[in-house]
Enzyme design. Structure first.
Site, PDB file in Angstrom:
ATOM      1  N   ARG A  58       0.574  -1.427   0.037  1.00  0.00           N
ATOM      2  CA  ARG A  58       0.133  -0.065  -0.059  1.00  0.00           C
ATOM      3  C   ARG A  58       1.086   1.134  -0.130  1.00  0.00           C
ATOM      4  O   ARG A  58       0.351   2.339  -0.670  1.00  0.00           O
ATOM      5  CB  ARG A  58      -0.886   0.273   0.863  1.00  0.00           C
ATOM      6  CG  ARG A  58      -2.348  -0.894   1.250  1.00  0.00           C
ATOM      7  CD  ARG A  58      -2.150  -1.104   2.821  1.00  0.00           C
ATOM      8  NE  ARG A  58      -1.519  -2.703   2.829  1.00  0.00           N
ATOM      9  CZ  ARG A  58      -1.105  -3.485   2.731  1.00  0.00           C
ATOM     10  NH1 ARG A  58      -2.517  -4.119   2.164  1.00  0.00           N
ATOM     11  NH2 ARG A  58      -0.103  -3.919   2.929  1.00  0.00           N
ATOM     12  N   THR A  59       2.065   1.252   0.703  1.00  0.00           N
ATOM     13  CA  THR A  59       2.812   2.917   1.008  1.00  0.00           C
ATOM     14  C   THR A  59       2.942   2.644  -0.386  1.00  0.00           C
ATOM     15  O   THR A  59       3.614   4.258  -0.803  1.00  0.00           O
ATOM     16  CB  THR A  59       3.497   2.857   2.343  1.00  0.00           C
ATOM     17  OG1 THR A  59       2.576   1.740   3.349  1.00  0.00           O
ATOM     18  CG2 THR A  59       4.421   3.626   2.770  1.00  0.00           C
ATOM     19  N   LYS A  86      25.366  -5.726  -0.870  1.00  0.00           N
ATOM     20  CA  LYS A  86      27.086  -5.858  -1.294  1.00  0.00           C
ATOM     21  C   LYS A  86      27.916  -5.586   0.056  1.00  0.00           C
ATOM     22  O   LYS A  86      29.144  -4.828   0.322  1.00  0.00           O
ATOM     23  CB  LYS A  86      27.568  -5.140  -2.202  1.00  0.00           C
ATOM     24  CG  LYS A  86      27.082  -6.324  -3.551  1.00  0.00           C
ATOM     25  CD  LYS A  86      27.168  -4.973  -4.781  1.00  0.00           C
ATOM     26  CE  LYS A  86      26.498  -5.681  -5.526  1.00  0.00           C
ATOM     27  NZ  LYS A  86      27.149  -4.618  -8.012  1.00  0.00           N
ATOM     28  N   ARG A 108      11.084   3.826   3.669  1.00  0.00           N
ATOM     29  CA  ARG A 108      11.226   2.782   4.738  1.00  0.00           C
ATOM     30  C   ARG A 108      11.989   2.521   4.916  1.00  0.00           C
ATOM     31  O   ARG A 108      13.043   1.456   3.849  1.00  0.00           O
ATOM     32  CB  ARG A 108       9.762   1.850   3.916  1.00  0.00           C
ATOM     33  CG  ARG A 108       9.501   0.939   4.750  1.00  0.00           C
ATOM     34  CD  ARG A 108       8.208  -0.263   4.182  1.00  0.00           C
ATOM     35  NE  ARG A 108       7.160   0.780   4.983  1.00  0.00           N
ATOM     36  CZ  ARG A 108       6.043  -0.072   5.158  1.00  0.00           C
ATOM     37  NH1 ARG A 108       5.539  -1.087   4.427  1.00  0.00           N
ATOM     38  NH2 ARG A 108       5.075   0.507   5.106  1.00  0.00           N
ATOM     39  N   HIS A 136       4.884   5.738  11.456  1.00  0.00           N
ATOM     40  CA  HIS A 136       4.333   5.230   9.957  1.00  0.00           C
ATOM     41  C   HIS A 136       2.649   6.952  10.483  1.00  0.00           C
ATOM     42  O   HIS A 136       2.365   6.588  10.241  1.00  0.00           O
ATOM     43  CB  HIS A 136       3.906   4.183   9.753  1.00  0.00           C
ATOM     44  CG  HIS A 136       3.114   3.628   8.577  1.00  0.00           C
ATOM     45  ND1 HIS A 136       3.378   4.919   7.704  1.00  0.00           N
ATOM     46  CD2 HIS A 136       2.676   3.052   8.092  1.00  0.00           C
ATOM     47  CE1 HIS A 136       3.292   4.254   6.508  1.00  0.00           C
ATOM     48  NE2 HIS A 136       2.862   2.797   6.760  1.00  0.00           N
TER      49      HIS A 136
HETATM   50  N1   CP Z   1      -0.642  -0.254   5.148  1.00  0.00           N
HETATM   51  C1   CP Z   1       1.039  -0.265   5.095  1.00  0.00           C
HETATM   52  O1   CP Z   1       2.252   0.332   5.825  1.00  0.00           O
HETATM   53  O2   CP Z   1       1.016  -1.322   4.638  1.00  0.00           O
HETATM   54  P1   CP Z   1       2.360  -1.825   3.781  1.00  0.00           P
HETATM   55  O3   CP Z   1       3.066  -2.388   4.001  1.00  0.00           O
HETATM   56  O4   CP Z   1       1.829  -2.130   2.611  1.00  0.00           O
HETATM   57  O5   CP Z   1       2.538  -0.162   2.869  1.00  0.00           O
END
Ligand code: CP
Length: 310
Positions: A58-59, A86, A108, A136
């Site tokens: 999603r993100t 590496k 991320r 998040h």
């Molecule tokens: N909600 C969320 O962070 O989903 P993903 O890990 O799929 O990005």
């Protein structure tokens, strides 16, 4: 817009006005996203890098769509096929991508604090797309937009977060933002996932009935085995589902207009049953995903424009 930073790392940095500004801008983008031509090319010529060192559906997808709808060039960097395998460090990786004259990093990473670390070591804008167990922030903003659209206001709301609170960056970002907005936040989960939960200053529920009863919105969380060092933190999935899973039967004590949120991915039959997840009268899960694009458009536009303000 009141938010002035070039980065978005934590919802702790957001005032009430900042949150409302992001939500209001996202509402405009949500309307645009329903148009046949979904473009506000305010970031034309800007290069946005999705720097993902951990899995995402999603993100990552929604940031890519958000960047493209704002006219940016969006690049997906995936650690699994990169030179981090590496031995290249995080900052060397960022500096090398930046040497190609990129402008925004969406980060991320599995380590808490990594997004802040990148932000301190680059002049580019940095948006935290989930750092370990820490935060998040765009997930919290899209959750808030979803709740606001359903309830019409944040006044006198009770939101209960249920599940693996200990490992949840979604819980943390939501708790900080909701407390700023004056929303009452309650927490519930098995003891091994509630360690130190009292530090958040939220009410702790004693059982599932108490957690469900009186909630205007319930955020269900996945068990994050990837953050448990491989330990089995509960006796069995069946037992977890029995005591901490949400089913239609469990919702018999809920308010009539309760909504259910989940950041995804869902583990069906564990924390959430399909009879709840797939009922559009109570499940807001796909609304959250839709709102994610609009929120990320609002955040991308804001932080990039902030970079050029004094
Ligand atoms: N909600 C969320 O962070 O989903 P993903 O890990 O799929 O990005």
């Amino acid at each position: 817009m009141t938010y002035t930073k070039k980065d978005l790392i934590s919802t702790k940095d957001l005032s009430k006005d900042d949150i409302y500004s992001f939500l209001n801008l996202a509402k405009e983008y949500k309307k645009l996203n329903l148009e046949p031509v979904k473009k506000d090319p305010i970031l034309k010529g800007v290069t946005v890098v999705n720097a993902f060192f951990e899995n995402s559906t999603r993100t990552r997808t929604s940031f890519e769509i958000a960047g493209k709808r704002l006219g940016a060039d969006t690049i997906n960097f995936s650690s699994s096929t990169s030179s981090t395998n590496k031995g290249e460090t995080l900052i060397d990786t960022i500096n090398n991508i930046e040497a190609m004259k990129t402008d925004v990093f969406i980060v991320r990473h599995y380590s808490s604090g990594s997004a802040q670390f990148v932000a301190k070591n680059t002049p580019s804008c940095v948006i935290n797309a989930g750092d370990g167990c820490n935060e998040h922030p765009t997930q919290a903003l899209l959750d808030l937009l979803t709740i606001f659209e359903s309830k019409g206001s944040f006044e006198n709301l009770t939101v209960t977060i249920i599940g693996d609170i200990f490992h949840s960056r979604v819980a943390r970002s939501n708790i900080y933002a909701m407390q700023t907005l004056g929303i009452k936040v309650r927490l519930f989960g098995p003891p091994m996932f509630m360690q130190n939960a009292e530090i958040f200053g939220c009410e702790i529920c004693r059982d599932m009935d108490e957690a469900v009863r009186g909630s205007d919105a319930i955020i269900m969380l996945r068990i994050q085995l990837e953050r448990s060092d491989g330990e089995v933190a509960f006796p069995s999935v069946r037992e977890y589902s029995k005591y901490f899973g949400l089913t239609k039967r469990r919702l018999e004590v809920a308010k009539d207009n309760v909504i259910i949120l989940h950041p995804g991915p869902i583990n069906r039959g564990v924390e959430l049953n399909s009879d709840v997840a797939d009922d559009p009268r109570i499940s807001s899960i796909l609304d959250q995903v839709e709102n994610g694009v609009a929120i990320r458009m609002a955040v991308l536009k804001t932080v990039y424009q902030n970079k050029f303000k004094a």
